[in-house]
Design a protein around this motif. Structure first.
Motif, PDB file in Angstrom:
ATOM      1  N   ASN A 237      -7.741  -0.857 -10.080  1.00  0.00           N
ATOM      2  CA  ASN A 237      -8.318   0.117  -9.160  1.00  0.00           C
ATOM      3  C   ASN A 237      -7.629   0.075  -7.800  1.00  0.00           C
ATOM      4  N   TRP A 238      -7.467  -1.135  -7.252  1.00  0.00           N
ATOM      5  CA  TRP A 238      -6.884  -1.227  -5.915  1.00  0.00           C
ATOM      6  C   TRP A 238      -5.378  -1.036  -5.934  1.00  0.00           C
ATOM      7  N   PHE A 239      -4.731  -1.397  -7.032  1.00  0.00           N
ATOM      8  CA  PHE A 239      -3.314  -1.073  -7.188  1.00  0.00           C
ATOM      9  C   PHE A 239      -3.123   0.442  -7.169  1.00  0.00           C
ATOM     10  N   ALA A 240      -3.892   1.145  -7.971  1.00  0.00           N
ATOM     11  CA  ALA A 240      -3.753   2.598  -8.054  1.00  0.00           C
ATOM     12  C   ALA A 240      -4.052   3.269  -6.713  1.00  0.00           C
ATOM     13  N   LYS A 241      -5.060   2.763  -6.001  1.00  0.00           N
ATOM     14  CA  LYS A 241      -5.388   3.331  -4.689  1.00  0.00           C
ATOM     15  C   LYS A 241      -4.255   3.075  -3.685  1.00  0.00           C
ATOM     16  N   ALA A 242      -3.640   1.901  -3.755  1.00  0.00           N
ATOM     17  CA  ALA A 242      -2.525   1.595  -2.857  1.00  0.00           C
ATOM     18  C   ALA A 242      -1.329   2.493  -3.142  1.00  0.00           C
ATOM     19  N   VAL A 243      -1.043   2.719  -4.424  1.00  0.00           N
ATOM     20  CA  VAL A 243       0.049   3.622  -4.799  1.00  0.00           C
ATOM     21  C   VAL A 243      -0.219   5.024  -4.259  1.00  0.00           C
ATOM     22  N   LYS A 244      -1.417   5.516  -4.486  1.00  0.00           N
ATOM     23  CA  LYS A 244      -1.776   6.876  -4.060  1.00  0.00           C
ATOM     24  C   LYS A 244      -1.729   7.018  -2.543  1.00  0.00           C
ATOM     25  N   ALA A 245      -2.106   5.956  -1.829  1.00  0.00           N
ATOM     26  CA  ALA A 245      -2.131   6.006  -0.363  1.00  0.00           C
ATOM     27  C   ALA A 245      -0.741   5.887   0.254  1.00  0.00           C
ATOM     28  N   GLY A 246       0.245   5.476  -0.539  1.00  0.00           N
ATOM     29  CA  GLY A 246       1.599   5.330  -0.017  1.00  0.00           C
ATOM     30  C   GLY A 246       1.875   3.993   0.640  1.00  0.00           C
ATOM     31  N   VAL A 247       1.139   2.954   0.252  1.00  0.00           N
ATOM     32  CA  VAL A 247       1.401   1.602   0.762  1.00  0.00           C
ATOM     33  C   VAL A 247       2.796   1.163   0.317  1.00  0.00           C
ATOM     34  N   LYS A 248       3.528   0.489   1.197  1.00  0.00           N
ATOM     35  CA  LYS A 248       4.832  -0.066   0.833  1.00  0.00           C
ATOM     36  C   LYS A 248       4.647  -1.156  -0.221  1.00  0.00           C
ATOM     37  N   MET A 249       5.299  -1.010  -1.379  1.00  0.00           N
ATOM     38  CA  MET A 249       5.088  -1.967  -2.451  1.00  0.00           C
ATOM     39  C   MET A 249       6.414  -2.360  -3.091  1.00  0.00           C
ATOM     40  N   ALA A 250       6.531  -3.641  -3.412  1.00  0.00           N
ATOM     41  CA  ALA A 250       7.685  -4.148  -4.140  1.00  0.00           C
ATOM     42  C   ALA A 250       7.191  -4.845  -5.396  1.00  0.00           C
ATOM     43  N   LEU A 251       8.082  -4.959  -6.374  1.00  0.00           N
ATOM     44  CA  LEU A 251       7.692  -5.481  -7.675  1.00  0.00           C
ATOM     45  C   LEU A 251       7.921  -6.981  -7.769  1.00  0.00           C
ATOM     46  N   GLY A 252       6.840  -7.711  -8.068  1.00  0.00           N
ATOM     47  CA  GLY A 252       6.912  -9.145  -8.304  1.00  0.00           C
ATOM     48  C   GLY A 252       6.018  -9.500  -9.468  1.00  0.00           C
ATOM     49  N   SER A 253       6.436 -10.442 -10.290  1.00  0.00           N
ATOM     50  CA  SER A 253       5.749 -10.687 -11.560  1.00  0.00           C
ATOM     51  C   SER A 253       4.810 -11.888 -11.553  1.00  0.00           C
ATOM     52  N   ASP A 254       5.243 -12.996 -10.953  1.00  0.00           N
ATOM     53  CA  ASP A 254       4.479 -14.247 -10.933  1.00  0.00           C
ATOM     54  C   ASP A 254       4.328 -14.870 -12.319  1.00  0.00           C
ATOM     55  N   ILE A 255       5.188 -14.507 -13.274  1.00  0.00           N
ATOM     56  CA  ILE A 255       5.131 -15.110 -14.602  1.00  0.00           C
ATOM     57  C   ILE A 255       6.530 -15.574 -15.017  1.00  0.00           C
TER      58      ILE A 255
END
Length: 406
Positions: free
Chosen positions: A299-317
């Motif tokens: 839910n919060w990932f999708a809201k951040a994407v929609k809002a245009g938050v700066k995001m980079a990809l990290g896996s932690d696995i």
């Protein structure tokens, strides 16, 4: 200087979302000197020509939240752990096209050691940005990983940060809260640091000019980290609308690590996820914790994407060669487009590490860290798995093109 011409490519430069068929890339030394139509450039007698036959050329991938494998020194001697980490990093570059990593915790500064070895040219490997230990409290987050350092009180954190700086780290990884995968007292709903502890940690980082990679998993921790000047928020499993507003207002990065809550056997949606979860063999109780957290995380990932938050990809696995590819699949399933996902794993990966002016896109003047894949990742992000070639610093370091293709 001999030039390398990469011709007949379908370019995805990660600047514009429109693939450009029939494109030539000219590489001189480490850098791209020319990008343009095939028809506008011809090879000289001394040029090396690589004909991609229409395959897709794009920037190399980045994974900006990683750790070495979790082993205590009782389980595996340090020398063997150092060797294993280097092997994992090199394999990720050669077999998966991941050209850059940002470490989120590694004991005994083994990330610093491998960064120096790669930079010195002793080994061919990805770009590595080192954190050394991640810093938590006594009874803090993920103590069984071997990569945590327990600190208490303001000067406990200050001393640990100064030691990290002395030992060559690039950034400080600070744990403000608990996690999803851990013992009963390590909960992502709880914050761990007292106000004077967290303020002292951020104060010394500001004085010494070091960015804070903030593990923050609930609204209290996310807001505290942003207001104190964090460079990035890691995880953000639980947020609220104010968190999104503050991320935008303060121009702070978010690295959501969907794999932590989404990769359980019951949630696996394709053959790669199913195989990975089977091999991981995570305890049932931890699978339950992950699954209980996944919807809120989505839910919060999708809201951040929609809002245009700066995001980079990290896996932690782990293993590192699979981690970013799995995370990219999770992004597109949970609210991001293939284009947003690809940008997060290329241009934004370089930018969050402070090297966006040099890397992360295919443009003239930039360093040639490139990959070639056999199908369009903008149609299906999993097409990045069809890796044909990896170019690092202008040199071909892995060539997996079909037999008979020059």
């Amino acid at each position: 200087m001999m030039r390398t011409l990469v011709v007949n490519s379908t370019l995805i430069d990660c600047v514009s979302p429109d693939p450009r068929p029939g494109t030539t890339i000219v590489i001189e030394g480490q850098r791209i000197s020319h990008v343009g139509p095939d028809s506008g450039f011809s090879a000289g007698p001394d040029d090396q020509v690589i004909d991609l036959k229409g395959a897709y050329l794009l920037p190399g991938l980045w994974d900006v939240h990683v750790h070495p494998d979790y082993h205590s020194l009782a389980d595996m001697p340090l020398a063997e752990q150092v060797t294993l980490f280097g092997h994992r990093l090199q394999t990720a570059l050669m077999d998966s096209g991941i050209v850059g990593f940002r470490c989120a915790g590694a004991h005994d500064y083994i990330d610093v050691a491998w960064r120096r070895s790669f930079e010195a040219g002793q080994f061919t490997g990805p770009r590595l940005f080192a954190s050394g230990y991640f810093l938590t409290t006594t009874g803090g987050h993920f103590l069984t990983s071997g990569h945590a350092r327990e600190c208490d009180g303001p000067y406990g954190f200050v001393k640990a940060i100064r030691e990290g700086i002395k030992n060559g780290i690039d950034h400080v990884k600070l744990n403000l809260s608990g996690g999803i995968l851990g013992p009963s007292w390590d909960l992502h709903t709880q914050s761990f640091l007292l106000d004077d502890e967290i303020k002292a940690a951020f104060d010394i980082c500001k004085l010494r000019g070091f960015k804070v990679m903030a593990h923050a998993t609930n609204p209290q921790a996310v807001k505290a980290a942003i207001l104190l000047g964090a460079h990035s928020i890691e995880h953000g499993y639980i947020m609220d609308d104010e968190c999104i507003e503050l991320l935008l207002k303060h121009d702070v990065w978010l690295v959501p690590t969907l794999a932590i809550s989404h990769l359980t056997p019951g949630q696996a949606k394709n053959k790669w996820e199913s195989l990975w979860t089977q091999q991981r063999g995570m305890a049932h109780a931890l699978c339950c914790r992950a699954e209980a957290a996944s919807d809120t995380h989505t839910n919060w990932f999708a809201k951040a994407v929609k809002a245009g938050v700066k995001m980079a990809l990290g896996s932690d696995i782990r293993p590192l060669k699979d981690a970013a590819l799995l995370e990219m699949g999770l992004w597109t399933r949970n609210g991001a487009t293939p284009w947003q996902t690809l940008v997060a794993a290329t241009r934004h990966g370089a930018a969050i590490c402070g090297v966006g002016d040099e890397l992360g896109t295919v443009e003239a003047g930039k360093i040639a860290d490139l990959i070639v894949v056999g199908a369009n990742p903008l149609d299906d992000i999993n097409n990045v798995r069809q890796l044909q070639m990896v170019i690092k610093d202008g040199q071909v370091v892995s060539d997996k093109r079909p037999v008979g293709q020059p």
